[in-house]
Scaffold this motif. Sequence first.
Motif, PDB file in Angstrom:
ATOM      1  N   THR A 180       0.712  -1.276  -0.135  1.00 31.61           N
ATOM      2  CA  THR A 180      -0.173  -0.135  -0.107  1.00 31.61           C
ATOM      3  C   THR A 180       0.861   1.205  -0.053  1.00 31.61           C
ATOM      4  O   THR A 180       0.722   2.357  -0.815  1.00 31.61           O
ATOM      5  CB  THR A 180      -0.841  -0.120   1.092  1.00 31.61           C
ATOM      6  OG1 THR A 180      -1.838  -1.122   1.174  1.00 31.61           O
ATOM      7  CG2 THR A 180      -1.689   1.460   1.288  1.00 31.61           C
ATOM      8  N   LYS A 181       1.845   1.414   0.942  1.00 29.09           N
ATOM      9  CA  LYS A 181       2.639   2.521   1.044  1.00 29.09           C
ATOM     10  C   LYS A 181       3.419   2.663  -0.278  1.00 29.09           C
ATOM     11  O   LYS A 181       3.758   3.735  -0.666  1.00 29.09           O
ATOM     12  CB  LYS A 181       3.660   2.219   2.263  1.00 29.09           C
ATOM     13  CG  LYS A 181       2.775   2.552   3.684  1.00 29.09           C
ATOM     14  CD  LYS A 181       3.541   2.390   4.742  1.00 29.09           C
ATOM     15  CE  LYS A 181       3.048   2.727   6.077  1.00 29.09           C
ATOM     16  NZ  LYS A 181       3.717   2.488   7.201  1.00 29.09           N
ATOM     17  N   LEU A 182       3.884   1.368  -0.971  1.00 25.40           N
ATOM     18  CA  LEU A 182       4.701   1.681  -1.991  1.00 25.40           C
ATOM     19  C   LEU A 182       4.018   2.207  -3.345  1.00 25.40           C
ATOM     20  O   LEU A 182       4.488   2.955  -4.006  1.00 25.40           O
ATOM     21  CB  LEU A 182       5.569   0.334  -2.332  1.00 25.40           C
ATOM     22  CG  LEU A 182       6.420   0.298  -3.761  1.00 25.40           C
ATOM     23  CD1 LEU A 182       7.417   1.132  -3.657  1.00 25.40           C
ATOM     24  CD2 LEU A 182       6.574  -1.238  -3.780  1.00 25.40           C
ATOM     25  N   VAL A 183       2.887   1.647  -3.418  1.00 22.00           N
ATOM     26  CA  VAL A 183       1.826   2.049  -4.478  1.00 22.00           C
ATOM     27  C   VAL A 183       1.638   3.436  -4.309  1.00 22.00           C
ATOM     28  O   VAL A 183       1.898   4.395  -5.254  1.00 22.00           O
ATOM     29  CB  VAL A 183       0.637   1.251  -4.512  1.00 22.00           C
ATOM     30  CG1 VAL A 183      -0.233   1.922  -5.509  1.00 22.00           C
ATOM     31  CG2 VAL A 183       0.831  -0.108  -4.959  1.00 22.00           C
ATOM     32  N   VAL A 184       1.399   4.070  -3.155  1.00 21.77           N
ATOM     33  CA  VAL A 184       1.201   5.751  -3.020  1.00 21.77           C
ATOM     34  C   VAL A 184       2.599   6.237  -3.305  1.00 21.77           C
ATOM     35  O   VAL A 184       2.514   7.233  -3.899  1.00 21.77           O
ATOM     36  CB  VAL A 184       0.669   5.904  -1.602  1.00 21.77           C
ATOM     37  CG1 VAL A 184       0.671   7.253  -1.358  1.00 21.77           C
ATOM     38  CG2 VAL A 184      -0.759   5.251  -1.448  1.00 21.77           C
ATOM     39  N   ASP A 185       3.599   5.727  -2.809  1.00 18.81           N
ATOM     40  CA  ASP A 185       5.008   6.491  -3.206  1.00 18.81           C
ATOM     41  C   ASP A 185       5.088   6.439  -4.772  1.00 18.81           C
ATOM     42  O   ASP A 185       5.463   7.466  -5.237  1.00 18.81           O
ATOM     43  CB  ASP A 185       6.269   5.408  -2.654  1.00 18.81           C
ATOM     44  CG  ASP A 185       6.212   5.636  -1.083  1.00 18.81           C
ATOM     45  OD1 ASP A 185       5.740   6.668  -0.451  1.00 18.81           O
ATOM     46  OD2 ASP A 185       7.021   4.739  -0.614  1.00 18.81           O
ATOM     47  N   GLN A 186       4.856   5.527  -5.375  1.00 17.87           N
ATOM     48  CA  GLN A 186       4.856   5.558  -7.006  1.00 17.87           C
ATOM     49  C   GLN A 186       4.042   6.408  -7.720  1.00 17.87           C
ATOM     50  O   GLN A 186       4.513   7.043  -8.536  1.00 17.87           O
ATOM     51  CB  GLN A 186       4.586   3.977  -7.447  1.00 17.87           C
ATOM     52  CG  GLN A 186       5.871   2.911  -7.035  1.00 17.87           C
ATOM     53  CD  GLN A 186       5.380   1.673  -7.154  1.00 17.87           C
ATOM     54  OE1 GLN A 186       4.257   1.169  -7.226  1.00 17.87           O
ATOM     55  NE2 GLN A 186       6.482   0.798  -7.659  1.00 17.87           N
ATOM     56  N   LEU A 187       2.740   6.557  -7.108  1.00 13.19           N
ATOM     57  CA  LEU A 187       1.550   7.326  -7.723  1.00 13.19           C
ATOM     58  C   LEU A 187       2.241   8.973  -7.555  1.00 13.19           C
ATOM     59  O   LEU A 187       2.030   9.605  -8.318  1.00 13.19           O
ATOM     60  CB  LEU A 187       0.488   7.009  -6.998  1.00 13.19           C
ATOM     61  CG  LEU A 187      -0.169   5.812  -7.683  1.00 13.19           C
ATOM     62  CD1 LEU A 187      -1.631   5.455  -7.015  1.00 13.19           C
ATOM     63  CD2 LEU A 187      -0.711   5.688  -9.332  1.00 13.19           C
ATOM     64  N   GLU A 188       2.540   9.115  -6.371  1.00 11.83           N
ATOM     65  CA  GLU A 188       3.168  10.242  -6.010  1.00 11.83           C
ATOM     66  C   GLU A 188       4.253  11.045  -7.100  1.00 11.83           C
ATOM     67  O   GLU A 188       4.089  12.245  -7.224  1.00 11.83           O
ATOM     68  CB  GLU A 188       3.682  10.452  -4.535  1.00 11.83           C
ATOM     69  CG  GLU A 188       2.726  10.332  -3.534  1.00 11.83           C
ATOM     70  CD  GLU A 188       3.203  10.614  -2.253  1.00 11.83           C
ATOM     71  OE1 GLU A 188       2.479  10.714  -1.330  1.00 11.83           O
ATOM     72  OE2 GLU A 188       4.288  10.081  -1.880  1.00 11.83           O
ATOM     73  N   VAL A 189       4.906  10.083  -7.589  1.00 15.39           N
ATOM     74  CA  VAL A 189       6.116  10.676  -8.726  1.00 15.39           C
ATOM     75  C   VAL A 189       5.591  10.387 -10.050  1.00 15.39           C
ATOM     76  O   VAL A 189       6.495  10.802 -10.990  1.00 15.39           O
ATOM     77  CB  VAL A 189       7.376   9.967  -8.260  1.00 15.39           C
ATOM     78  CG1 VAL A 189       7.901   9.974  -6.802  1.00 15.39           C
ATOM     79  CG2 VAL A 189       7.327   8.211  -8.748  1.00 15.39           C
TER      80      VAL A 189
END
Length: 317
Positions: A253-262
């Motif tokens: 979950t945290k990684l996907v949000v990190d990815q979408l943020e960039v």
Amino acid sequence: MIDDTKPTNLNEKFYYTWNDHLKDYFGSKVMKISLDAGFDCPNRDGNVAYGGCTFCSQRGSGDFAGDRKDDLVTQFHTQKEKMARKWKTDKYIGYFQAYSNTYAPVETLRRYFETILAQDGVVGLSIATRPDCLPDDVVDYLAELNERTYLWVELGLQTVHEKTAQLINRAHDYECYQEGVAKLRAKGIRVCAHIINGLPLETEEMMLETAKEVAKLDVQGIKIHLLHLLKKTPMVKQFEKGYVDFMDQESYTKLVVDQLEVLPPSIMVHRLTGDGPADILIGPMWSTNKWSVLNGIEAEFQKRNSWQGKYYKGVPS
């Protein structure tokens, strides 16, 4: 510098969904009908390698597509009836999903693709393939289709890291992928990049780096997948050797949000999760609860007061 202005295209959401785009574009919900046209893959038949990507199922990642023993028209109507139990619509996109769907002579592609375009309610096509299956005559035909219908070409990248690519037997390098994207974009064809989180020996930093590289590509869509380990795939042996660690849901979950943020806020998010067929899925088992995963991603965005593209730095022109 951080842009604290949430893009208007996200509306009330935290990321730009393909479903929202389709509703805006066509004025109503559009259903994607998954098909298996009987194609092969150059990574399986020995043209470039044998065995396929180590994560790929015996159905060429088309486990939820139609039955290749049926003709395409039968598949289309069978799949449409199944999907109609969940959603009501009269607009459809034919999704050529299993194996490499441009790995055939143009005459064959034309016969298959035109057959689906001729079905009532079909407003477009989505074609999954490899970047090394885009000869000039095929790209020219795709350009012709792009002038007549709503078209996407989905290209499996999975990772930008060559060491991982070798471990998963991808059998093409990142330069090949960039060239494939460039050929399609030169004709104005929409491209959706596929990436996978949780590949053998990859760290979360490496997975985030893949997303940052996708942000530099001229692609219009992305699918972010969680690695699913399926029975009878070559990756089972890699798992047994300790090369594969299942991600837990919180980390994913945290990684996907990190990815979408960039990623650019303009990139349409076609998928953020998925699961394998229950009878062949080894893990991670939490992936079978799709809505829990999606709700967790939205909750993480809310917790961070963030959204897709918040940390996107742009690409030099």
